[in-house]
Design a protein around this motif. Structure first.
Motif, PDB file in Angstrom:
ATOM      1  N   LYS A   1       0.898  -1.125  -0.059  1.00  0.00           N
ATOM      2  CA  LYS A   1      -0.092   0.073  -0.008  1.00  0.00           C
ATOM      3  C   LYS A   1       0.905   1.193   0.115  1.00  0.00           C
ATOM      4  CE  LYS A   1      -0.469   1.351   4.787  1.00  0.00           C
ATOM      5  NZ  LYS A   1      -1.489   1.557   5.849  1.00  0.00           N
ATOM      6  N   PRO A   2       0.322   2.334  -0.513  1.00  0.00           N
ATOM      7  CA  PRO A   2      -0.895   2.518  -1.220  1.00  0.00           C
ATOM      8  C   PRO A   2      -0.750   2.107  -2.497  1.00  0.00           C
ATOM      9  CG  PRO A   2      -0.026   4.620  -0.746  1.00  0.00           C
ATOM     10  CD  PRO A   2       0.867   3.769  -0.119  1.00  0.00           C
ATOM     11  N   VAL A   3      -1.571   1.477  -3.373  1.00  0.00           N
ATOM     12  CA  VAL A   3      -1.159   1.268  -4.877  1.00  0.00           C
ATOM     13  C   VAL A   3      -2.075   2.107  -5.650  1.00  0.00           C
ATOM     14  CG1 VAL A   3      -0.153  -1.113  -4.397  1.00  0.00           C
ATOM     15  CG2 VAL A   3      -2.704  -0.677  -4.546  1.00  0.00           C
ATOM     16  N   ALA A   4      -1.910   2.114  -6.838  1.00  0.00           N
ATOM     17  CA  ALA A   4      -2.736   3.024  -7.711  1.00  0.00           C
ATOM     18  C   ALA A   4      -3.941   1.913  -8.197  1.00  0.00           C
ATOM     19  CB  ALA A   4      -1.863   3.651  -8.921  1.00  0.00           C
ATOM     20  N   LEU A   5      -5.032   2.693  -7.944  1.00  0.00           N
ATOM     21  CA  LEU A   5      -6.152   1.799  -8.448  1.00  0.00           C
ATOM     22  C   LEU A   5      -6.425   2.194  -9.838  1.00  0.00           C
ATOM     23  CD1 LEU A   5      -8.527  -0.318  -7.502  1.00  0.00           C
ATOM     24  CD2 LEU A   5      -9.764   1.588  -6.950  1.00  0.00           C
ATOM     25  N   SER A   6      -6.101   3.544 -10.167  1.00  0.00           N
ATOM     26  CA  SER A   6      -6.188   4.003 -11.587  1.00  0.00           C
ATOM     27  C   SER A   6      -5.179   5.499 -11.298  1.00  0.00           C
ATOM     28  CB  SER A   6      -7.428   4.841 -11.665  1.00  0.00           C
ATOM     29  OG  SER A   6      -7.766   6.016 -10.992  1.00  0.00           O
ATOM     30  N   PRO A   7      -4.821   5.891 -12.450  1.00  0.00           N
ATOM     31  CA  PRO A   7      -4.029   7.174 -12.301  1.00  0.00           C
ATOM     32  C   PRO A   7      -4.368   8.179 -11.309  1.00  0.00           C
ATOM     33  CG  PRO A   7      -4.272   6.335 -14.932  1.00  0.00           C
ATOM     34  CD  PRO A   7      -5.188   5.565 -14.068  1.00  0.00           C
ATOM     35  N   LEU A   8      -5.643   8.196 -10.956  1.00  0.00           N
ATOM     36  CA  LEU A   8      -5.979   9.366 -10.189  1.00  0.00           C
ATOM     37  C   LEU A   8      -6.479   8.787  -9.016  1.00  0.00           C
ATOM     38  CD1 LEU A   8      -8.312  10.800 -12.822  1.00  0.00           C
ATOM     39  CD2 LEU A   8      -6.451  12.068 -12.006  1.00  0.00           C
ATOM     40  N   VAL A   9      -6.511   7.607  -8.740  1.00  0.00           N
ATOM     41  CA  VAL A   9      -6.895   7.156  -7.513  1.00  0.00           C
ATOM     42  C   VAL A   9      -6.059   6.143  -6.794  1.00  0.00           C
ATOM     43  CG1 VAL A   9      -9.065   5.968  -5.889  1.00  0.00           C
ATOM     44  CG2 VAL A   9      -9.506   7.454  -8.187  1.00  0.00           C
ATOM     45  N   ARG A  10      -6.021   6.269  -5.465  1.00  0.00           N
ATOM     46  CA  ARG A  10      -4.840   5.280  -4.773  1.00  0.00           C
ATOM     47  C   ARG A  10      -5.645   4.559  -3.889  1.00  0.00           C
ATOM     48  NH1 ARG A  10       0.923   5.875  -4.383  1.00  0.00           N
ATOM     49  NH2 ARG A  10       1.777   7.486  -5.845  1.00  0.00           N
ATOM     50  N   ILE A  11      -5.244   3.126  -3.767  1.00  0.00           N
ATOM     51  CA  ILE A  11      -6.240   2.635  -2.745  1.00  0.00           C
ATOM     52  C   ILE A  11      -5.103   1.824  -1.619  1.00  0.00           C
ATOM     53  CG2 ILE A  11      -5.892   0.567  -4.269  1.00  0.00           C
ATOM     54  CD1 ILE A  11      -8.918  -0.476  -3.239  1.00  0.00           C
ATOM     55  N   ASP A  12      -5.553   1.893  -0.451  1.00  0.00           N
ATOM     56  CA  ASP A  12      -4.959   1.392   0.723  1.00  0.00           C
ATOM     57  C   ASP A  12      -5.785   0.486   1.459  1.00  0.00           C
ATOM     58  OD1 ASP A  12      -4.176   0.749   3.415  1.00  0.00           O
ATOM     59  OD2 ASP A  12      -3.333   2.675   3.709  1.00  0.00           O
ATOM     60  N   ARG A  13      -5.498  -0.925   1.001  1.00  0.00           N
ATOM     61  CA  ARG A  13      -6.604  -1.945   1.216  1.00  0.00           C
ATOM     62  C   ARG A  13      -6.524  -2.213   2.865  1.00  0.00           C
ATOM     63  NH1 ARG A  13      -4.707  -4.078  -4.112  1.00  0.00           N
ATOM     64  NH2 ARG A  13      -6.407  -3.669  -5.487  1.00  0.00           N
ATOM     65  N   GLU A  14      -5.427  -1.824   3.355  1.00  0.00           N
ATOM     66  CA  GLU A  14      -5.430  -2.200   4.975  1.00  0.00           C
ATOM     67  C   GLU A  14      -6.410  -1.166   5.547  1.00  0.00           C
ATOM     68  OE1 GLU A  14      -1.443  -1.755   6.405  1.00  0.00           O
ATOM     69  OE2 GLU A  14      -0.714  -3.388   5.284  1.00  0.00           O
ATOM     70  N   ARG A  15      -6.693   0.088   5.384  1.00  0.00           N
ATOM     71  CA  ARG A  15      -7.584   0.934   5.956  1.00  0.00           C
ATOM     72  C   ARG A  15      -9.008   0.468   5.508  1.00  0.00           C
ATOM     73  NH1 ARG A  15      -4.707   6.226   3.889  1.00  0.00           N
ATOM     74  NH2 ARG A  15      -3.004   6.372   5.403  1.00  0.00           N
ATOM     75  N   CYS A  16      -9.179  -0.436   4.276  1.00  0.00           N
ATOM     76  CA  CYS A  16     -10.941  -0.448   3.866  1.00  0.00           C
ATOM     77  C   CYS A  16     -11.572  -1.294   4.853  1.00  0.00           C
ATOM     78  CB  CYS A  16     -10.477  -1.373   2.576  1.00  0.00           C
ATOM     79  SG  CYS A  16     -11.918  -2.010   1.832  1.00  0.00           S
ATOM     80  N   ILE A  17     -12.754  -1.043   5.233  1.00  0.00           N
ATOM     81  CA  ILE A  17     -13.469  -1.837   5.998  1.00  0.00           C
ATOM     82  C   ILE A  17     -14.650  -2.667   5.142  1.00  0.00           C
ATOM     83  CG2 ILE A  17     -13.324  -0.172   8.075  1.00  0.00           C
ATOM     84  CD1 ILE A  17     -16.117   0.963   6.962  1.00  0.00           C
TER      85      ILE A  17
ATOM     86  N   ASP B   1      -7.555  -8.935 -12.773  1.00  0.00           N
ATOM     87  CA  ASP B   1      -6.166  -9.050 -13.129  1.00  0.00           C
ATOM     88  C   ASP B   1      -5.360  -7.724 -12.919  1.00  0.00           C
ATOM     89  OD1 ASP B   1      -4.396 -10.881 -13.586  1.00  0.00           O
ATOM     90  OD2 ASP B   1      -4.464 -10.475 -15.977  1.00  0.00           O
ATOM     91  N   ASP B   2      -5.884  -7.122 -11.673  1.00  0.00           N
ATOM     92  CA  ASP B   2      -5.164  -5.730 -11.530  1.00  0.00           C
ATOM     93  C   ASP B   2      -5.305  -4.824 -12.529  1.00  0.00           C
ATOM     94  OD1 ASP B   2      -4.865  -6.355  -8.833  1.00  0.00           O
ATOM     95  OD2 ASP B   2      -2.899  -7.175  -9.154  1.00  0.00           O
ATOM     96  N   HIS B   3      -5.971  -4.755 -13.385  1.00  0.00           N
ATOM     97  CA  HIS B   3      -6.091  -3.624 -14.552  1.00  0.00           C
ATOM     98  C   HIS B   3      -6.359  -2.577 -13.508  1.00  0.00           C
ATOM     99  CE1 HIS B   3      -5.809  -6.062 -18.179  1.00  0.00           C
ATOM    100  NE2 HIS B   3      -6.463  -7.157 -17.509  1.00  0.00           N
ATOM    101  N   PRO B   4      -5.886  -1.247 -14.189  1.00  0.00           N
ATOM    102  CA  PRO B   4      -6.341  -0.027 -13.799  1.00  0.00           C
ATOM    103  C   PRO B   4      -7.964   0.192 -13.937  1.00  0.00           C
ATOM    104  CG  PRO B   4      -4.674   0.145 -15.572  1.00  0.00           C
ATOM    105  CD  PRO B   4      -4.881  -1.494 -15.458  1.00  0.00           C
ATOM    106  N   TYR B   5      -8.474   0.723 -12.991  1.00  0.00           N
ATOM    107  CA  TYR B   5      -9.815   1.181 -12.918  1.00  0.00           C
ATOM    108  C   TYR B   5     -10.131   2.474 -13.925  1.00  0.00           C
ATOM    109  CZ  TYR B   5     -14.688   2.358 -11.212  1.00  0.00           C
ATOM    110  OH  TYR B   5     -15.674   2.701 -10.973  1.00  0.00           O
ATOM    111  N   ILE B   6     -10.070   2.300 -15.088  1.00  0.00           N
ATOM    112  CA  ILE B   6     -10.454   3.453 -16.077  1.00  0.00           C
ATOM    113  C   ILE B   6     -11.884   3.590 -16.189  1.00  0.00           C
ATOM    114  CG2 ILE B   6      -9.768   4.426 -18.271  1.00  0.00           C
ATOM    115  CD1 ILE B   6      -7.453   4.066 -16.280  1.00  0.00           C
ATOM    116  N   ALA B   7     -12.531   4.558 -15.901  1.00  0.00           N
ATOM    117  CA  ALA B   7     -13.909   4.702 -15.928  1.00  0.00           C
ATOM    118  C   ALA B   7     -14.244   6.333 -15.995  1.00  0.00           C
ATOM    119  CB  ALA B   7     -14.669   3.971 -15.030  1.00  0.00           C
ATOM    120  N   PRO B   8     -15.254   6.702 -16.591  1.00  0.00           N
ATOM    121  CA  PRO B   8     -15.484   8.174 -16.580  1.00  0.00           C
ATOM    122  C   PRO B   8     -16.051   8.942 -15.371  1.00  0.00           C
ATOM    123  CG  PRO B   8     -17.109   7.198 -17.937  1.00  0.00           C
ATOM    124  CD  PRO B   8     -16.013   5.990 -17.549  1.00  0.00           C
ATOM    125  N   PHE B   9     -16.383   7.830 -14.460  1.00  0.00           N
ATOM    126  CA  PHE B   9     -17.050   8.613 -13.291  1.00  0.00           C
ATOM    127  C   PHE B   9     -16.309   8.033 -11.897  1.00  0.00           C
ATOM    128  CE2 PHE B   9     -20.404   8.349 -16.458  1.00  0.00           C
ATOM    129  CZ  PHE B   9     -21.078   9.545 -16.404  1.00  0.00           C
TER     130      PHE B   9
END
Lengths: 473, 447
Positions: free
Chosen positions: A116-132, A165-173
């Motif tokens: 952590k934190p890894v890039a979920l997309s170029p704009l969003v980082r994800i920290d899976r340890e904090r996730c509830i 497969d850990d693809h980046p989450y690329i979506a318009p919203f």
């Protein structure tokens, strides 16, 4: 639901997974357990409808025990790294743990660990340890944006949010998931470590990126915009923002932004710049042409044509509008106008000549909601494939410039079925024959155009594309 | 030794060829189906099931007839689902019922469909039962051929279609609403109730979900009447029950007994009791999710109500016996690990509670715990029970809580000294497959 009713009465029931914007309740986080008279088991207030004469206890020892238990469970695997967490200070988990938690931890065993934190997309980082694991982001991806990229992977206490497969989450919203996240698991690349909640001020505004003018809130620190948040307005944006609106603010303080006129690459004053333009226009004279875009105001458009016609003597002014004046006037009749919220109640929706995803993204979400929750029937008629094709009952393609033709054909069909003069029959139906016979020339041109583009046998299946958007991609 | 068995569902169970239509019909099969479709009204059927007092054999023990009566009348699309996702540790009764007598189940399914007005029946069978699913498929094909299923059942023009669906092997899909989600092609997670499946179930339609054994009883009730059925068993638990006995007994297996006989008779007379010189230390009366009972409670009558009074449950009717060679803390850990592994992760208390309990029990069995930890384990179980979305969390919490309470001394001893971790077939703590943890993720810029 009980949670909302309680809020109306100034009683707060803590929630994590409940978010009405995402659709029906799921009752997953179990934070909102309350005691309802007559029901032996504690009930989730997020999913219990209010009844007349209902007696609910939200502050009994039994309820407090349950709330303490759920907070304790949520923190079993949470790293409690609030001092270095971007969410700290505006974090529902912090607030609820303080307000409804036991106040101390009995957990001595190791917590789960992720990179952590890894890039979920170029704009969003994800920290899976904090996730509830409240499911909000996954539900948004699956049921609101319908991009279906975010998934809960694995099972039980090993589940984590991710993509195939850990693809980046690329979506318009996808920026909306940052705001939905009740903990610091999803953070914005643009805002990470830029400010603390006690350093910032909020300033309400409207987004100017698209005509929908979604209501936004600017997070301001040191007189610079650091972040854009949604400011829920049911009538405009349903509480969502598109990524253009959410992340586009960075251009305001971009270093390479043009802030003064330039001639030949070097900065000049306004007078010099205007003189340079005037000189070139004068030189071109009647050989000048202008195309006025759809985002210009009426006044701007008027002035452009005045410069062209009166000052330069050119007749080459056009706009991007495909429809003739008569059709435009007919379409803008007051009786035909509808508010955005009318889409929610619509039984059938016809999208003509536009892809809301690009022209007015927030409408795309509203149309999806109308189809998913309101059961509306959606028909898309456009020159090019649109993002809505997948949810449409019917998709029609016409050649560029054929919208007027299509509308006339549709009017003819609605006014009397097959006679409709030159409009021909079957344009709005799911006709399977592709000969184009008896149809308008725009229709035929459309078929030919797409046959060429897709390398199809001429005339095959024009107008019978039911839920097969993949063919166009 | 089968002296105290009472065989209704297991009647002729070892008859060669019973899985085939010819033998089944020769022994009186499909008479009930013909009678029900030709002579009986749906309401009469539901009425007689309710009157018979038949209780669900899958675990909850809810009245089958009452469940059926909750489905709305009318012409909407309704469904019957047969829960054949038998995954509870200790339960293997449905396996034998389907393997050896599939037509008994198919007949029951068709009768249930007629009773509630459903045109579609799905048998959701766990993926690991592939061999049995093949047996069912063959039997279904025979039943279609003979007109016991399809568009014109018994020449009445009534229609029931039956599909055998193979699950993908998750315990949670035996939970009725998770089963529906899985059947619809989604991830098998339990749904919020209400709405209950009887009102809004499969594909949003009213749905009757029953266990294999429950549905297998229906043909017998139609043939012989509710009064006859009530002549077996106790007042609140009529009928017979196929009990799977496993663990430390000499003759493990399925035994069909009349409800109400003492548990001692099942464990000792039928299953042969523990090996020579051993004693029963603890026993699960209804699968691994039932709170354990002790030797002193062996004389309880085997009925839904007496076991509930004793603080346990009859559940799916699977007895697991632990003799005095079994370490209870290890048994607790093993039980907790199963539920931790099978928890779907949707709701907080189950997801985190099973995980935390396993970690604590691992410390106990390593001898690294204190009596205070045992109090925390007990309190965590209390915090799970009743707070979860479905009963999976409770299924771990109840037996673990019972073990910690009833065998507290042993837990304290083990916590202080560590237990026999070299026992065969037992994985050491820490060997739990934590593949999601520290999993290298290919995207991302790193820390």
């Amino acid at each position: 639901m009980l949670v909302d009713a309680a809020k109306g009465g100034d009683v707060e029931i803590p929630v994590f997974c409940y978010e009405p914007k995402l659709g029906g309740p799921v009752g997953a986080c179990r934070m909102c357990l309350v005691e309802v008279e007559g029901i032996p088991k504690l009930q989730t207030a997020c999913s219990t409808p209010v009844r007349d004469g209902m007696v609910v206890f939200t502050g009994t020892d039994r309820v407090a025990e349950a709330q303490n238990a759920v907070v304790e469970f949520l923190l079993v695997n949470h790293p409690l790294d609030c001092p270095v967490c971007d969410k700290g200070g505006e974090c529902p988990l912090q607030d609820i743990a303080m307000g409804w938690g036991p106040g101390k931890s009995r957990v001595t065993d190791p917590k789960r660990h992720f990179r952590k934190p890894v890039a979920l997309s170029p704009l969003v980082r994800i920290d899976r340890e904090r996730c509830i694991l409240c499911y909000r982001c996954v539900r948004f991806s699956q049921e609101v944006a319908e991009d279906e990229q975010l998934q809960l992977l694995e099972r039980g206490s090993q589940s984590y949010v991710g993509t195939f497969d850990d693809h980046p989450y690329i979506a318009p919203f996808h920026g909306n998931i940052i705001e939905l996240c009740p903990v610091g698991a999803l953070t914005s690349e643009a805002y990470r470590f830029r400010a603390r909640p006690w350093d910032i001020a909020h300033s309400g505004s409207s987004c100017t990126r698209r005509p929908s003018q979604c209501n936004v809130k600017f997070t301001v620190r040191d007189e610079r915009i650091q972040r854009v948040l949604a400011r829920d307005n049911e009538a405009v944006d349903n509480g969502w923002l598109c990524d253009k609106g959410r992340f586009g603010f960075q251009m305001i303080s971009a270093e390479d932004r043009v802030t003064a006129p330039k001639v030949g690459g070097s900065k000049v004053g306004w007078t010099a710049a205007l003189e340079a333009i005037a000189e070139r226009l004068r030189g071109a004279g009647e050989r000048t042409a202008a195309v006025v875009g759809g985002q210009s105001s009426n006044e701007e458009a008027y002035l452009v044509q005045r410069i062209l016609r009166q000052a330069l003597g050119s007749a080459h002014v056009t706009s991007t509008d495909e429809l003739d004046a008569g059709a435009l006037a007919a379409l803008s009749a007051p009786g035909l106008s509808a508010a955005l919220t009318d889409v929610d109640q619509a039984e059938s929706i016809l999208v003509i000549g536009t892809d809301p995803m690009h022209s007015m993204p927030i409408l795309d979400l509203r149309l999806r909601k109308a189809v998913r929750h309101g059961g509306a029937r959606l028909v898309v008629a456009s020159e090019r494939p649109t993002a809505l094709d997948g949810g449409a009952e019917e998709t029609l393609r016409y050649a560029p410039g054929g919208a007027g033709e299509l509308l006339r054909a549709l009017v003819g069909q609605l006014n009397g079925g097959s006679d409709g003069g030159r409009t021909g029959s079957g344009v709005a139906s799911s006709g399977t024959e592709g000969s184009g016979e008896g149809r308008g020339s725009g229709w035929r041109r459309g078929c030919e155009f797409w046959d060429r583009r897709l390398g199809r046998r001429p005339g095959v299946g024009c107008g019978k594309y039911r839920r097969v958007p993949g063919e166009y991609r | 030794m089968s002296g105290s068995e009472t065989r209704l569902l297991f009647n002729h169970i070892d008859e060669p060829g019973l899985a085939g239509l010819e033998t089944y019909e020769r022994l009186g099969g499909y008479r009930a189906l013909k009678r029900a479709f030709r002579e009986l009204e749906p309401d009469e059927l539901i009425g007689s099931f309710e009157e018979s007092g038949l209780r669900g054999r899958g675990g909850a023990g809810f009245s089958m007839g009452k469940k059926g009566s909750f489905l709305p009348r009318g012409d909407m699309q309704k469904y019957v689902c047969c829960n054949a996702d038998e995954s509870e540790p200790g339960a293997f009764k449905d396996r034998e019922l389907m393997m050896k007598n599939p037509h008994q189940l198919i007949e029951g399914c068709a009768i249930a469909a007629l009773a509630v007005g459903a045109a579609y029946v799905f048998i959701f069978i766990r993926g690991e039962y592939w061999e049995i699913a093949d047996v069912l498929d063959r039997a279904v094909a025979e039943a279609y051929e003979a007109g016991h299923l399809g568009g014109d059942i018994a020449g009445t023009g009534k229609r029931v279609e039956l599909v055998v669906h193979r699950g993908a092997g998750a315990y949670i899909c035996g939970e009725e609403t998770a089963l529906l989600d899985a059947l619809e092609g989604k991830r098998g997670n339990p749904r919020l109730k209400p709405p209950f499946p009887a009102i809004q179930g499969l594909y949003g339609g009213p749905t009757l979900i029953n266990n294999v054994e429950t549905l297998s009883n229906l043909a017998h009730i139609v043939n012989n009447g509710a009064e006859w059925f009530k002549s077996f068993g106790s007042e609140q638990s009529p009928g017979t029950k196929v009990v799977s006995v496993s663990g430390c007994v000499q003759r493990p297996g399925n035994y069909e007994i009349e409800l109400g006989i003492p548990a001692r008779e099942i464990i000792f007379d039928l299953a042969g009791g523990p090996r020579e010189g051993r004693r029963v230390k603890a026993w699960f009366p209804g699968g691994s999710s039932a709170p354990v009972l002790t030797e002193a409670e062996l004389d309880l009558a085997y009925t839904f109500e007496t076991l509930a009074e004793a603080g346990s449950m009859l559940g799916s009717g699977s007895i697991i016996v632990a003799d005095d060679t079994v370490s209870i803390p290890e048994l607790a850990l093993r039980t907790a690990r199963f539920y931790h592994h099978e928890s779907c992760g949707k709701c907080t208390p189950c997801r985190e509670g099973t995980n935390w309990t396993v970690k604590m029990l691992e410390r106990v069995t390593r001898g690294e715990a204190t009596p205070m930890d045992l109090d925390i384990i007990a309190s965590v179980q209390e915090n799970i029970i009743g707070y979860c979305l479905c009963v999976l969390g409770d299924s771990m919490a109840m037996p673990v809580a019972a073990m910690v309470t009833k065998f507290r001394d042993e837990f304290e001893d083990v916590a202080a000294s560590g237990s026999r971790l070299d026992a065969p077939g037992f994985r050491r703590p820490g060997e739990l497959d934590d593949s999601a943890i520290d999993r290298p993720l290919t995207t991302g810029a790193g820390v």
